[in-house]
Design a protein around this motif. Sequence first.
Motif, PDB file in Angstrom:
ATOM      1  N   SER A 113      38.919  38.683  30.233  1.00 20.82           N
ATOM      2  CA  SER A 113      40.162  39.082  30.899  1.00 20.82           C
ATOM      3  C   SER A 113      40.194  40.563  31.243  1.00 20.82           C
ATOM      4  CB  SER A 113      41.373  38.763  30.003  1.00 20.82           C
ATOM      5  OG  SER A 113      41.269  39.430  28.759  1.00 20.82           O
ATOM      6  N   TYR A 144      45.180  48.701  37.741  1.00 22.68           N
ATOM      7  CA  TYR A 144      45.993  49.371  36.731  1.00 22.68           C
ATOM      8  C   TYR A 144      45.120  50.400  36.023  1.00 22.68           C
ATOM      9  CZ  TYR A 144      43.758  46.087  33.460  1.00 22.68           C
ATOM     10  OH  TYR A 144      42.854  45.365  32.730  1.00 22.68           O
ATOM     11  N   TRP A 147      45.859  50.781  29.004  1.00 21.69           N
ATOM     12  CA  TRP A 147      45.944  49.662  28.078  1.00 21.69           C
ATOM     13  C   TRP A 147      46.559  50.181  26.794  1.00 21.69           C
ATOM     14  CZ3 TRP A 147      41.415  49.733  24.475  1.00 21.69           C
ATOM     15  CH2 TRP A 147      40.510  50.756  24.790  1.00 21.69           C
ATOM     16  N   TYR A 297      42.358  43.395  37.697  1.00 18.87           N
ATOM     17  CA  TYR A 297      42.532  42.019  37.250  1.00 18.87           C
ATOM     18  C   TYR A 297      42.620  41.137  38.482  1.00 18.87           C
ATOM     19  CZ  TYR A 297      44.125  37.791  35.008  1.00 18.87           C
ATOM     20  OH  TYR A 297      44.208  36.496  34.568  1.00 18.87           O
ATOM     21  N   ILE A 406      49.372  44.704  30.730  1.00 19.91           N
ATOM     22  CA  ILE A 406      48.545  43.501  30.676  1.00 19.91           C
ATOM     23  C   ILE A 406      47.678  43.442  29.430  1.00 19.91           C
ATOM     24  CG2 ILE A 406      46.859  44.653  32.214  1.00 19.91           C
ATOM     25  CD1 ILE A 406      45.925  41.886  33.097  1.00 19.91           C
ATOM     26  N   HIS A 407      47.123  44.587  28.985  1.00 15.70           N
ATOM     27  CA  HIS A 407      46.162  44.538  27.890  1.00 15.70           C
ATOM     28  C   HIS A 407      46.604  45.355  26.681  1.00 15.70           C
ATOM     29  CE1 HIS A 407      43.067  43.064  30.870  1.00 15.70           C
ATOM     30  NE2 HIS A 407      43.019  42.203  29.897  1.00 15.70           N
ATOM     31  N   SER A 428      45.903  39.708  26.059  1.00  8.20           N
ATOM     32  CA  SER A 428      46.044  39.816  27.508  1.00  8.20           C
ATOM     33  C   SER A 428      47.296  39.063  27.939  1.00  8.20           C
ATOM     34  CB  SER A 428      44.805  39.231  28.204  1.00  8.20           C
ATOM     35  OG  SER A 428      44.987  39.146  29.592  1.00  8.20           O
ATOM     36  N   PRO A 430      48.341  38.432  31.461  1.00  3.71           N
ATOM     37  CA  PRO A 430      48.042  38.634  32.876  1.00  3.71           C
ATOM     38  C   PRO A 430      49.187  38.331  33.822  1.00  3.71           C
ATOM     39  CG  PRO A 430      46.997  36.631  32.075  1.00  3.71           C
ATOM     40  CD  PRO A 430      47.537  37.341  30.873  1.00  3.71           C
ATOM     41  N   SER A 431      50.183  37.610  33.350  1.00  7.55           N
ATOM     42  CA  SER A 431      51.316  37.288  34.225  1.00  7.55           C
ATOM     43  C   SER A 431      52.125  38.526  34.598  1.00  7.55           C
ATOM     44  CB  SER A 431      52.228  36.259  33.558  1.00  7.55           C
ATOM     45  OG  SER A 431      52.555  36.641  32.235  1.00  7.55           O
ATOM     46  N   VAL A 432      51.928  39.662  33.902  1.00 12.14           N
ATOM     47  CA  VAL A 432      52.638  40.878  34.296  1.00 12.14           C
ATOM     48  C   VAL A 432      52.069  41.434  35.599  1.00 12.14           C
ATOM     49  CG1 VAL A 432      53.153  41.427  31.887  1.00 12.14           C
ATOM     50  CG2 VAL A 432      51.175  42.475  32.969  1.00 12.14           C
ATOM     51  N   LEU A 433      50.820  41.107  35.917  1.00 12.08           N
ATOM     52  CA  LEU A 433      50.201  41.553  37.171  1.00 12.08           C
ATOM     53  C   LEU A 433      50.070  40.425  38.189  1.00 12.08           C
ATOM     54  CD1 LEU A 433      47.324  43.903  35.932  1.00 12.08           C
ATOM     55  CD2 LEU A 433      49.594  44.537  36.765  1.00 12.08           C
ATOM     56  N   HIS A 443      56.009  34.079  30.744  1.00  8.20           N
ATOM     57  CA  HIS A 443      54.755  34.813  30.607  1.00  8.20           C
ATOM     58  C   HIS A 443      53.680  33.899  30.034  1.00  8.20           C
ATOM     59  CE1 HIS A 443      55.557  38.822  31.887  1.00  8.20           C
ATOM     60  NE2 HIS A 443      56.492  39.074  30.983  1.00  8.20           N
TER      61      HIS A 443
END
Length: 581
Positions: A113, A144, A147, A297, A406-407, A428, A430-433, A443
């Motif tokens: 990820s 982005y 992290w 991502y 995301i991370h 991770s 990833p739904s934020v991006l 999420h």
Amino acid sequence: MALGRVFPTFTQFHLTLCPSLQSSTVRKTFLARSSNGQGHSSNGSVSVQKKKTFPGKPEADVVIIGSGIAGLCCAGLLARYGQNVLVLESHDLPGGAAHSFEIKDYKFDSGPSLFSGFQSRGPQANPLAQVLDALGESLPCAKYDSWKVYIPEGEFLSRIGPTEFFKDLEKYASPDAVREWQKLLDAVLPLSAAAMALPPLSIRGDFGVLSTAAVRYAPSLLKSFAQMGPQGALGATKLLRPFSEIIDSLELKDPFIRNWVDLLSFLLAGVKTNGILSAEMVYMFAEWYKPGCCLEYPLHGSGAIVDALVHGMKKFGGRLSLGSHVEKIVIENGCATGVKLRSGQLVRAKKAVVSNASMWDTLKLLPKEVVPKSYVDRINMTQQCESFMHLHLGFASEGISEDLGIHHIVVNDWERGVDADQNVVLISVPSVLSPDLAPPGKHVLHAYMPGTEPFGQWEGLDRRSTEYKNLKAERSEVMWRAVERVLGAGFSREKCEVKLVGTPLTHQRFLRRHRGTYGPAIQAGKDSFPGHSTPIPQLYCCGDSTFPGIGVPAVAASGAIVANSLVSVSQHSQLLDAIGI
């Protein structure tokens, strides 16, 4: 763990040709499902038929077992070279350990990820980006630059770039740490020109490499050495040695710096600095600590990578057959000539079979009597990384911070080491991006402990037993606590709509990985990967058990190297010209 790039060496090639045929490919199929037995469905744009029979005739120039990243890279390039290629995949989804799956409208990454370098082009690009470029495929990404890190000293948003990390060092470490970090950057960044001067896509497994790599890139290599000066050029000789030797030569002693670099190494390759090639770390430093750098991502999740590779392969005539479980590699007159499926179907390979299975799993596909004892002993004596614990969650975003990144990386105890079990958790979201990975207002989250979960305590357990269920609950608790720390008081594990726990037995069963392993634990400077050729003519291997090793860039490079080795030098050179490297 998918960052980085690889630095090839000319000591890693040799081919064994069958008298009448050339080169080949075979890999073992990856099968990944959720630990509760629910099936997964593809979330990508590529349409693939889920059927037991395969398209076209049961033969090809090259048969590839498995549709992991390495297998798909190999297949895509071979198809572009004009070879008739057939990929056989046991699962009903392509992608191997990097596939995506969907449950209740939540779309999960099953594996890697953390990515960078997808948008780069030219000689210094990520090997996977170079393969996609060769296939004419684009991969839209969200960019982005930070992290979130949770360590014993505190928690902070770590931004990549040349100056931002100094602020974190001032706050959480010491003035000595600031000075040592600058000393490390001053020594490492000039080496990046040499580490990046030879594109992995230029490597092949025969003496044609002297044309496609050595001669072709000699000017850029010489130029990089000249720019570094005598001292820098001398330092470049350490690129194929453990990165710990560079750290020791600089007399870096600050505990925070050494712990931090161990963490970066672990994220990149699953080993600490005493086990990773300096070239890999040098390239990572160039990607993270130079002006203008960023992380990426893929929009629509890691499944978009698989979709792009499958689409590119099919565009050039390559074939993919899902639900086609390879039971054994067929050996005739000492050469690999095809594979036999579990259904009994024989699939012929005119030129080669390529195995993208691990080295241990490839052995299981071969008749014992055809494999030299020395080869068997070497593989069986190769140390393995441990396995994984996974936690996949789907939950409402209500009560969760709107600036959630995301991370997130949680380190519980530096003293135990970043490679200790139950110590480092990667998270991770990833739904934020890429919001399409979860239903509106929700999420999707993937937490995992990579390559640190001992297989021994799981071995032999009945997955339906109370003992197994209790151990899952016990060993997953550290991930739950890390998730609760990251998401805050607004998160409730009881309210999660999807809760999946994956164990080493999940890896072993569904990814068809020997002992659920992450791959070979090969220490730089002490041992080497076995490479792509095997003692059996026309049988080749690609993936994390071969040079260059573990991680998405490395396996992409391995697939490309095998593909290049199966075509002429002129075809290979024309491809390099076409993609501008």
